[in-house]
Design a protein around this motif. Structure first.
Motif, PDB file in Angstrom:
ATOM      1  N   UNK A  34      52.663 -17.581 -32.436  1.00 38.28           N
ATOM      2  CA  UNK A  34      51.222 -17.641 -32.691  1.00 38.28           C
ATOM      3  C   UNK A  34      50.652 -19.023 -32.419  1.00 38.28           C
ATOM      4  N   UNK A  35      51.476 -20.056 -32.554  1.00 42.08           N
ATOM      5  CA  UNK A  35      51.032 -21.420 -32.242  1.00 42.08           C
ATOM      6  C   UNK A  35      52.093 -22.069 -31.352  1.00 42.08           C
ATOM      7  N   UNK A  36      51.746 -23.146 -30.652  1.00 43.99           N
ATOM      8  CA  UNK A  36      52.703 -23.771 -29.736  1.00 43.99           C
ATOM      9  C   UNK A  36      54.022 -24.105 -30.422  1.00 43.99           C
ATOM     10  N   UNK A  37      55.121 -23.615 -29.861  1.00 41.82           N
ATOM     11  CA  UNK A  37      56.438 -23.805 -30.469  1.00 41.82           C
ATOM     12  C   UNK A  37      57.490 -23.985 -29.385  1.00 41.82           C
ATOM     13  N   UNK A  38      58.493 -24.785 -29.715  1.00 40.40           N
ATOM     14  CA  UNK A  38      59.629 -24.971 -28.826  1.00 40.40           C
ATOM     15  C   UNK A  38      60.533 -23.739 -28.937  1.00 40.40           C
ATOM     16  N   UNK A  39      60.874 -23.142 -27.800  1.00 44.68           N
ATOM     17  CA  UNK A  39      61.732 -21.954 -27.775  1.00 44.68           C
ATOM     18  C   UNK A  39      62.778 -22.115 -26.678  1.00 44.68           C
ATOM     19  N   UNK A  40      63.832 -21.317 -26.778  1.00 48.44           N
ATOM     20  CA  UNK A  40      64.814 -21.249 -25.696  1.00 48.44           C
ATOM     21  C   UNK A  40      64.357 -20.291 -24.614  1.00 48.44           C
TER      22      UNK A  40
ATOM     23  N   UNK B  79      58.969 -14.366 -22.625  1.00 51.53           N
ATOM     24  CA  UNK B  79      58.681 -13.359 -21.596  1.00 51.53           C
ATOM     25  C   UNK B  79      58.092 -14.036 -20.364  1.00 51.53           C
ATOM     26  N   UNK B  80      58.444 -13.533 -19.195  1.00 50.29           N
ATOM     27  CA  UNK B  80      57.897 -14.094 -17.962  1.00 50.29           C
ATOM     28  C   UNK B  80      56.456 -13.627 -17.752  1.00 50.29           C
ATOM     29  N   UNK B  81      56.204 -12.369 -17.992  1.00 49.98           N
ATOM     30  CA  UNK B  81      54.882 -11.799 -17.728  1.00 49.98           C
ATOM     31  C   UNK B  81      53.933 -12.067 -18.887  1.00 49.98           C
ATOM     32  N   UNK B  82      52.651 -12.032 -18.579  1.00 49.71           N
ATOM     33  CA  UNK B  82      51.633 -12.157 -19.621  1.00 49.71           C
ATOM     34  C   UNK B  82      51.357 -13.594 -20.016  1.00 49.71           C
ATOM     35  N   UNK B  83      50.552 -13.749 -21.044  1.00 52.16           N
ATOM     36  CA  UNK B  83      50.153 -15.059 -21.548  1.00 52.16           C
ATOM     37  C   UNK B  83      51.265 -15.622 -22.422  1.00 52.16           C
ATOM     38  N   UNK B  84      51.952 -16.640 -21.937  1.00 50.07           N
ATOM     39  CA  UNK B  84      53.087 -17.194 -22.675  1.00 50.07           C
ATOM     40  C   UNK B  84      52.949 -18.692 -22.949  1.00 50.07           C
ATOM     41  N   UNK B  85      51.705 -19.194 -22.937  1.00 52.33           N
ATOM     42  CA  UNK B  85      51.472 -20.628 -23.061  1.00 52.33           C
ATOM     43  C   UNK B  85      52.055 -21.212 -24.338  1.00 52.33           C
ATOM     44  N   UNK B  86      51.970 -20.486 -25.452  1.00 51.57           N
ATOM     45  CA  UNK B  86      52.473 -21.027 -26.720  1.00 51.57           C
ATOM     46  C   UNK B  86      53.997 -21.144 -26.758  1.00 51.57           C
ATOM     47  N   UNK B  87      54.674 -20.558 -25.811  1.00 55.41           N
ATOM     48  CA  UNK B  87      56.128 -20.678 -25.717  1.00 55.41           C
ATOM     49  C   UNK B  87      56.464 -21.885 -24.840  1.00 55.41           C
ATOM     50  N   UNK B  88      56.820 -22.979 -25.477  1.00 61.11           N
ATOM     51  CA  UNK B  88      57.169 -24.202 -24.761  1.00 61.11           C
ATOM     52  C   UNK B  88      58.690 -24.238 -24.650  1.00 61.11           C
ATOM     53  N   UNK B  89      59.191 -24.075 -23.443  1.00 63.00           N
ATOM     54  CA  UNK B  89      60.620 -23.885 -23.235  1.00 63.00           C
ATOM     55  C   UNK B  89      61.341 -25.224 -23.132  1.00 63.00           C
ATOM     56  N   UNK B  90      62.461 -25.315 -23.858  1.00 62.53           N
ATOM     57  CA  UNK B  90      63.356 -26.463 -23.713  1.00 62.53           C
ATOM     58  C   UNK B  90      64.794 -25.972 -23.561  1.00 62.53           C
TER      59      UNK B  90
END
Length: 333
Positions: free
Chosen positions: A116-122, A125-136
């Motif tokens: 729901x808010x910007x977060x660091x994730x491993x 999803x590739x498709x759709x709005x995924x801006x809040x998923x900050x990949x590291x």
């Protein structure tokens, strides 16, 4: 268990011991030393010296725009070991370079949703709005292990291989095994019995790379074997990925980096027969796959990319002022 499997198991255990030892030592080092090292790095950072693939990765993995809100997030100093030790140590080694009071949200594990808010994730999803998923680069010991492959594609038997521990959520793994478990040519199966399908012996990556064709199929999220397959001299066959990680699976192109399979695998034998007849085309795909995988092999580049992802996170959430290089590397907010 054969001698090759025992050696692989011992090497894996030693890598884990080394990983934890390094993590514990880093945790004991004062935050100020990490922060000083980052400031020195950034003070001398010239945008023209940053490789283009790092700039592209930073902005692909962190898509945050201006005024992203992290209200209610945890403090940087509150990253919890209990949430997952592999993830904790992978994130902490970079997060310690920034002030403890900065807000840094994260979601550890096999993440298939967008927070729901910007977060660091491993993973995300590739498709759709995924801006809040900050990949590291999290759970790197499992996902980014590299294995040398000195056997040329042409010298490998014309067979395909796949091993997996579980059916996964999508159903694709089950369809693959049900269709090809008893195939006389290919070596495809689970390492544990699943329903009416008996187990097949565990195969190390080295053993799987003895085959010309290595199949990659997503399980709970990304396929763990994809990174080492693309770094090998075997040809990767897989359905189009749905999830992505630090490896930027969403940028991989079928026919360029891998051979795309239908989700029902009805075209598997047809694709193998085609590349048996067109070895030069297979080698071109392998070369492009190797070039993509090589971007993740330089520890200095990996560290710089991770620090820049976090710098952009803190800037775009209004917690740090832009660095002199920010507009050139991150673009205008």
């Amino acid at each position: 268990m054969g001698s090759g499997n025992r050696i692989f198991d011992l090497e894996r255990k030693l890598r884990r011991v080394d990983f934890y030892l390094r993590g514990v030592i880093r945790d004991a080092i004062p935050h100020a030393l990490f922060a000083a090292r980052r400031r020195s790095l950034f003070a001398h950072l010239r945008p023209a010296d940053v490789p283009a693939h790092i700039v592209a990765r930073v902005n692909y993995c962190n898509k945050l725009g201006a005024d992203a809100s992290v209200a209610g997030a945890r403090r940087n100093a509150e990253i919890a070991l209990k949430d997952g030790s592999f993830y904790y140590y992978d994130l902490k080694q970079y997060a310690k370079a920034f002030a403890p009071d900065l807000l840094l949200d994260y979601a550890f594990g096999d993440i298939t949703f967008v927070p729901e808010r910007p977060a660091i994730v491993k993973s995300r999803p590739i498709a759709g709005e995924n801006t809040n998923s900050v990949v590291m680069k999290l759970d790197a010991l499992r996902h980014f292990a590299r294995f040398p492959d000195r056997l040329a594609f042409a010298d490998k038997p014309k067979t395909a291989v796949w091993r997996g521990a579980s059916p996964g959520h999508s159903g694709m793994r089950r369809r693959l095994v049900e269709k090809f478990h008893d195939h006389p040519r290919h070596d495809i199966g689970y390492v544990h019995a699943v329903d009416q399908l008996p187990a097949k012996p565990f195969l190390t990556p080295h053993q799987q790379m003895q085959h010309r064709y290595v199949i990659s199929v997503e399980g709970n999220e990304v396929a763990t074997n994809l990174k080492w397959i693309l770094a090998s001299q075997s040809l990767c066959l897989m359905p189009r990925p749905i999830f992505e990680t630090w490896f930027m699976e969403g940028t991989l192109q079928p026919g360029i980096h891998y051979v795309e399979l239908r989700p029902d695998f009805e075209d598997l034998e047809e694709k193998i027969a085609y590349f048996d007849r067109n070895e030069d085309e297979a080698r071109a795909i392998i070369a492009a796959a190797n070039a993509h995988a090589a971007h993740y092999a330089n520890p200095r580049h990996e560290r710089l990319a991770a620090l820049l992802v976090l710098q952009k996170y803190f800037e775009r959430t209004g917690q740090l002022p832009p660095e002199p290089f920010s507009d050139a590397l991150f673009g205008k907010a």
